[in-house]
Design a protein around this motif. Structure first.
Motif, PDB file in Angstrom:
ATOM      1  N   ARG A  81      -3.351 -12.898  -4.112  1.00 39.80           N
ATOM      2  CA  ARG A  81      -2.801 -14.094  -4.755  1.00 39.80           C
ATOM      3  C   ARG A  81      -3.581 -14.456  -6.013  1.00 39.80           C
ATOM      4  O   ARG A  81      -3.051 -15.112  -6.914  1.00 39.80           O
ATOM      5  N   ARG A  82      -4.828 -14.036  -6.079  1.00 39.68           N
ATOM      6  CA  ARG A  82      -5.647 -14.316  -7.260  1.00 39.68           C
ATOM      7  C   ARG A  82      -5.530 -13.201  -8.305  1.00 39.68           C
ATOM      8  O   ARG A  82      -5.517 -13.479  -9.504  1.00 39.68           O
ATOM      9  N   LEU A  83      -5.490 -11.962  -7.838  1.00 40.22           N
ATOM     10  CA  LEU A  83      -5.622 -10.823  -8.742  1.00 40.22           C
ATOM     11  C   LEU A  83      -4.390  -9.935  -8.825  1.00 40.22           C
ATOM     12  O   LEU A  83      -4.300  -9.093  -9.727  1.00 40.22           O
ATOM     13  N   GLY A  84      -3.464 -10.071  -7.878  1.00 39.02           N
ATOM     14  CA  GLY A  84      -2.333  -9.171  -7.797  1.00 39.02           C
ATOM     15  C   GLY A  84      -2.505  -8.154  -6.698  1.00 39.02           C
ATOM     16  O   GLY A  84      -3.630  -7.780  -6.343  1.00 39.02           O
ATOM     17  N   VAL A  85      -1.400  -7.698  -6.157  1.00 42.30           N
ATOM     18  CA  VAL A  85      -1.439  -6.781  -5.015  1.00 42.30           C
ATOM     19  C   VAL A  85      -2.114  -5.467  -5.372  1.00 42.30           C
ATOM     20  O   VAL A  85      -2.836  -4.875  -4.556  1.00 42.30           O
ATOM     21  N   ARG A  86      -1.908  -5.003  -6.598  1.00 35.95           N
ATOM     22  CA  ARG A  86      -2.463  -3.691  -6.961  1.00 35.95           C
ATOM     23  C   ARG A  86      -3.994  -3.711  -7.040  1.00 35.95           C
ATOM     24  O   ARG A  86      -4.621  -2.648  -7.102  1.00 35.95           O
ATOM     25  N   ALA A  87      -4.580  -4.892  -7.011  1.00 27.34           N
ATOM     26  CA  ALA A  87      -6.032  -4.994  -7.127  1.00 27.34           C
ATOM     27  C   ALA A  87      -6.750  -4.854  -5.795  1.00 27.34           C
ATOM     28  O   ALA A  87      -7.973  -4.707  -5.763  1.00 27.34           O
ATOM     29  N   VAL A  88      -6.015  -4.897  -4.670  1.00 31.44           N
ATOM     30  CA  VAL A  88      -6.681  -4.978  -3.372  1.00 31.44           C
ATOM     31  C   VAL A  88      -6.560  -3.673  -2.597  1.00 31.44           C
ATOM     32  O   VAL A  88      -5.569  -2.945  -2.706  1.00 31.44           O
ATOM     33  N   HIS A  89      -7.584  -3.408  -1.816  1.00 37.61           N
ATOM     34  CA  HIS A  89      -7.651  -2.198  -0.993  1.00 37.61           C
ATOM     35  C   HIS A  89      -8.271  -2.571   0.347  1.00 37.61           C
ATOM     36  O   HIS A  89      -9.114  -3.472   0.424  1.00 37.61           O
ATOM     37  N   GLY A  90      -7.877  -1.858   1.386  1.00 37.43           N
ATOM     38  CA  GLY A  90      -8.424  -2.160   2.701  1.00 37.43           C
ATOM     39  C   GLY A  90      -8.277  -1.011   3.660  1.00 37.43           C
ATOM     40  O   GLY A  90      -7.508  -0.066   3.432  1.00 37.43           O
ATOM     41  N   SER A  91      -9.024  -1.108   4.743  1.00 40.32           N
ATOM     42  CA  SER A  91      -8.948  -0.096   5.805  1.00 40.32           C
ATOM     43  C   SER A  91      -9.239  -0.776   7.132  1.00 40.32           C
ATOM     44  O   SER A  91      -9.925  -1.792   7.199  1.00 40.32           O
ATOM     45  N   ASP A  92      -8.713  -0.193   8.198  1.00 45.57           N
ATOM     46  CA  ASP A  92      -8.978  -0.687   9.544  1.00 45.57           C
ATOM     47  C   ASP A  92      -8.584   0.411  10.527  1.00 45.57           C
ATOM     48  O   ASP A  92      -7.714   1.243  10.227  1.00 45.57           O
ATOM     49  N   LEU A  93      -9.213   0.397  11.679  1.00 46.93           N
ATOM     50  CA  LEU A  93      -8.895   1.394  12.701  1.00 46.93           C
ATOM     51  C   LEU A  93      -7.671   1.026  13.538  1.00 46.93           C
ATOM     52  O   LEU A  93      -7.180   1.850  14.301  1.00 46.93           O
ATOM     53  N   ASP A  94      -7.176  -0.193  13.391  1.00 42.74           N
ATOM     54  CA  ASP A  94      -6.042  -0.659  14.188  1.00 42.74           C
ATOM     55  C   ASP A  94      -4.750  -0.434  13.403  1.00 42.74           C
ATOM     56  O   ASP A  94      -4.470  -1.144  12.432  1.00 42.74           O
ATOM     57  N   PRO A  95      -3.905   0.527  13.797  1.00 42.66           N
ATOM     58  CA  PRO A  95      -2.684   0.813  13.032  1.00 42.66           C
ATOM     59  C   PRO A  95      -1.733  -0.368  12.946  1.00 42.66           C
ATOM     60  O   PRO A  95      -1.096  -0.581  11.915  1.00 42.66           O
ATOM     61  N   GLU A  96      -1.618  -1.157  14.016  1.00 42.80           N
ATOM     62  CA  GLU A  96      -0.708  -2.299  13.992  1.00 42.80           C
ATOM     63  C   GLU A  96      -1.193  -3.356  13.004  1.00 42.80           C
ATOM     64  O   GLU A  96      -0.407  -3.951  12.266  1.00 42.80           O
ATOM     65  N   ALA A  97      -2.501  -3.599  12.978  1.00 38.90           N
ATOM     66  CA  ALA A  97      -3.044  -4.559  12.019  1.00 38.90           C
ATOM     67  C   ALA A  97      -2.811  -4.080  10.590  1.00 38.90           C
ATOM     68  O   ALA A  97      -2.447  -4.866   9.709  1.00 38.90           O
ATOM     69  N   VAL A  98      -2.986  -2.800  10.335  1.00 33.52           N
ATOM     70  CA  VAL A  98      -2.760  -2.248   8.997  1.00 33.52           C
ATOM     71  C   VAL A  98      -1.296  -2.391   8.604  1.00 33.52           C
ATOM     72  O   VAL A  98      -0.975  -2.736   7.458  1.00 33.52           O
ATOM     73  N   ARG A  99      -0.392  -2.142   9.535  1.00 35.34           N
ATOM     74  CA  ARG A  99       1.029  -2.292   9.229  1.00 35.34           C
ATOM     75  C   ARG A  99       1.337  -3.716   8.779  1.00 35.34           C
ATOM     76  O   ARG A  99       2.053  -3.944   7.790  1.00 35.34           O
ATOM     77  N   ILE A 100       0.799  -4.694   9.509  1.00 27.89           N
ATOM     78  CA  ILE A 100       1.054  -6.088   9.165  1.00 27.89           C
ATOM     79  C   ILE A 100       0.436  -6.432   7.810  1.00 27.89           C
ATOM     80  O   ILE A 100       1.043  -7.131   6.991  1.00 27.89           O
ATOM     81  N   ALA A 101      -0.768  -5.927   7.543  1.00 32.00           N
ATOM     82  CA  ALA A 101      -1.409  -6.195   6.256  1.00 32.00           C
ATOM     83  C   ALA A 101      -0.554  -5.665   5.106  1.00 32.00           C
ATOM     84  O   ALA A 101      -0.368  -6.343   4.083  1.00 32.00           O
ATOM     85  N   ARG A 102      -0.008  -4.463   5.273  1.00 31.58           N
ATOM     86  CA  ARG A 102       0.848  -3.905   4.214  1.00 31.58           C
ATOM     87  C   ARG A 102       2.097  -4.765   4.009  1.00 31.58           C
ATOM     88  O   ARG A 102       2.511  -5.025   2.870  1.00 31.58           O
ATOM     89  N   GLU A 103       2.704  -5.207   5.106  1.00 32.76           N
ATOM     90  CA  GLU A 103       3.912  -6.015   4.983  1.00 32.76           C
ATOM     91  C   GLU A 103       3.622  -7.352   4.302  1.00 32.76           C
ATOM     92  O   GLU A 103       4.428  -7.851   3.505  1.00 32.76           O
ATOM     93  N   ARG A 104       2.487  -7.939   4.600  1.00 30.21           N
ATOM     94  CA  ARG A 104       2.133  -9.208   3.956  1.00 30.21           C
ATOM     95  C   ARG A 104       1.940  -9.018   2.455  1.00 30.21           C
ATOM     96  O   ARG A 104       2.342  -9.869   1.652  1.00 30.21           O
ATOM     97  N   LEU A 105       1.315  -7.907   2.067  1.00 34.58           N
ATOM     98  CA  LEU A 105       1.137  -7.635   0.634  1.00 34.58           C
ATOM     99  C   LEU A 105       2.477  -7.335  -0.024  1.00 34.58           C
ATOM    100  O   LEU A 105       2.732  -7.752  -1.171  1.00 34.58           O
ATOM    101  N   ALA A 106       3.337  -6.621   0.677  1.00 31.80           N
ATOM    102  CA  ALA A 106       4.655  -6.307   0.118  1.00 31.80           C
ATOM    103  C   ALA A 106       5.459  -7.576  -0.151  1.00 31.80           C
ATOM    104  O   ALA A 106       6.216  -7.656  -1.128  1.00 31.80           O
ATOM    105  N   ALA A 107       5.273  -8.583   0.687  1.00 33.63           N
ATOM    106  CA  ALA A 107       5.996  -9.829   0.494  1.00 33.63           C
ATOM    107  C   ALA A 107       5.523 -10.566  -0.753  1.00 33.63           C
ATOM    108  O   ALA A 107       6.295 -11.287  -1.385  1.00 33.63           O
ATOM    109  N   ILE A 108       4.247 -10.394  -1.114  1.00 38.59           N
ATOM    110  CA  ILE A 108       3.722 -11.046  -2.315  1.00 38.59           C
ATOM    111  C   ILE A 108       4.288 -10.403  -3.574  1.00 38.59           C
ATOM    112  O   ILE A 108       4.647 -11.096  -4.546  1.00 38.59           O
ATOM    113  N   ASP A 109       4.371  -9.071  -3.580  1.00 37.43           N
ATOM    114  CA  ASP A 109       4.883  -8.362  -4.767  1.00 37.43           C
ATOM    115  C   ASP A 109       5.770  -7.205  -4.311  1.00 37.43           C
ATOM    116  O   ASP A 109       5.295  -6.085  -4.101  1.00 37.43           O
TER     117      ASP A 109
END
Length: 499
Positions: free
Chosen positions: A74-102
């Motif tokens: 929300r401050r820098l834009g979706v293309r500025a952020v990167h992340g990782s996690d061992l939980d596939p379901e959590a990663v799926r939700i994180a991607r969907e939340r970012l997709a909703a922003i841009d």
């Protein structure tokens, strides 16, 4: 990838976390994963991104459902952020939340930016302007696979918490001027096994901002937490041994400046702590009120200038005793701990492992045996016994220890000291006041219960002057050392004890 509006994504994230809370508490504890309150996320980003360029990039190496990623996007834009996690379901939700922003960011890009992976290894060769987040809190014996990567544990203590391993690794993931701001357990401030991490920070930059709380802020865990904001390349480096001072104001510990050239307790005495061999070795020889036995002094029986042996019950090796004593004849006949016992049965000070203040008492005739984790302080000159007791009772010394070793005790705000740390406590510069403090400390230990508080207070005042310290240190110490009318000390959580 299906697109959702922002409100739907928030609901998805919240629902997933409610699912974790309601049905997978054990899994969350096993993973060491706890989700971060929005106001703390905002504080971390405010300070990590201070002075960052508009095109700054951000990494959360243990991103969960993306709280930090969404706030940063929300401050820098979706293309500025990167992340990782061992939980596939959590990663799926994180991607969907970012997709909703841009929604213009391709799915393939989001899948490269937010990945199912070990955050300690996923970003090798990359650098970012800020690394932020709330990595898992796990000890070496309970770590998940993210903590099992030996490459990133090399050179660290055997029991370094996984969150501190993430902090250490993240120093390599930001360039000069970049910031690392990761939630850590409060123990990172002074724990021995986090020492290499603090040293690495000093070698790369400084802690420029700091947050902590004196109460748990994460649902499902009592762990107290902090956030050191490390700026790579910042000067001057933060003293690796003084991180506890960063949190001292949160716990109302007064700031003290002690002399650095007057020597330390270890110059006058040998400070030793015993371990499990002595603990388990003593157990068969401990009796209740054994005639002719040798008193066994546990941490719970030590108060400032007072032994409560025979007046307060205590536990040793799972058994409660009113007056625990060691059958010394039987112990010597057994032979296993005979030399150890003889070495301890000398005039000495016994220091409790932890307490509201540094609690120490003099064993003038060398008639007591210490129980783990009591620290034995054996002066090289018997005449220094009371002088050293006065040092251990000195309010500025106690405040110094409380701040420097903050976070290592079992109770918030407790003062915990090891043998090595006792040996490093500084001596006062004012020899005249020190001699008076020693005289008063001796009188305090010989006094009745009714007379001791006044003499302890007098000792504290004189020793505060011996260190040329501000009176605030004495006020703080005297409030913590005071007894209630029922003869008991208030618990650390008792607001009336704070003074």
């Amino acid at each position: 990838m299906a697109r959702r509006d922002d409100e739907d994504d928030r609901r998805s994230s919240d629902a997933y976390e409610r699912h974790l809370a309601d049905h997978e508490r054990d899994r969350r504890r096993a993973q060491g994963s706890f989700y971060t309150p929005p106001d703390l996320v905002a504080w971390i980003l405010d300070h990590a991104l201070a002075g960052a360029p508009p095109e700054a990039t951000v990494l959360d190496p243990a991103c969960g459902t993306g709280h930090f990623l969404v706030a940063a996007a929300r401050r820098l834009g979706v293309r500025a952020v990167h992340g990782s996690d061992l939980d596939p379901e959590a990663v799926r939700i994180a991607r969907e939340r970012l997709a909703a922003i841009d929604p213009t960011v391709p799915d393939a890009d989001l899948e490269r930016q937010v990945v199912v992976a070990d955050g300690l290894t996923a970003w090798a060769g990359r650098t970012f302007d800020a690394v932020v987040g709330n990595p898992p809190f796990l000890g070496q014996l309970r770590r998940r696979s993210a903590g099992q990567n030996e490459e990133h544990r090399r050179g660290l203590g055997a029991y370094t918490d996984t969150s501190a391993v993430f902090l250490h690794r993240s120093l390599d993931l930001v360039g000069p001027g970049g910031a690392v701001a990761l939630v850590q357990p409060l123990s990172v401030l002074a724990a021995r096994d986090a020492g290499a991490v603090r040293t690495a920070v000093a070698g790369r930059g400084a802690v420029t901002d700091f947050w902590c709380s004196d109460r748990p802020v994460f649902d499902g865990t009592p762990v107290l937490t902090c956030v050191p904001v490390v700026r790579v390349g910042a000067e001057p480096p933060t003293d690796p041994g003084a991180w506890g001072r960063l949190a001292a104001p949160t716990f109302d510990i007064p700031a003290v400046a002690l002399p650095g050239d007057t020597g330390v307790i270890g110059d006058l005495a040998d400070c030793t702590a015993d371990f499990r061999d002595q603990f388990y070795g003593l157990a068969p020889f401990v009796r209740e009120g054994l005639d002719g036995g040798t008193p066994l002094i546990t941490t719970g029986l030590i108060d400032p200038a007072e032994s409560r042996w025979g007046r307060t019950s205590t536990r040793f090796a799972g058994t409660t005793y009113d007056a625990p004593a060691v059958d010394l004849a039987a112990l010597r006949a057994d032979g296993g701990l005979a030399r150890w016992a003889d070495a301890r049965l000398v005039p000495k000070l016994l220091v409790a492992g932890q307490g509201r203040v540094v609690e120490a008492v003099a064993d003038v005739r060398g008639e007591w045996l210490p129980s783990v984790p009591v620290v034995s302080v054996v002066p090289r000159a018997v005449g220094d016994l009371w002088r050293l007791l006065a040092v251990l009772l000195a309010p500025p010394v106690v405040a110094h220890a409380a701040a420097r070793y903050l976070g290592t005790g079992l109770t918030p705000g407790s003062v915990k000291v090891s043998a090595r740390q006792v040996a490093a406590l500084p001596l006062p510069a004012d020899e005249v006041a020190w001699a008076e403090g020693a005289r008063l400390a001796e009188r305090a230990q010989a006094a009745s219960d009714a007379g001791r508080p006044e003499l302890l207070a007098a000792t504290g005042r004189v020793m505060t002057a011996a260190y040329d310290a501000a009176p605030e240190a004495f006020g703080w110490w005297s409030a913590r050392v005071a007894r209630r009318p029922d003869g008991k000390r208030p618990p650390l959580s008792d607001p009336a004890a704070a003074g």
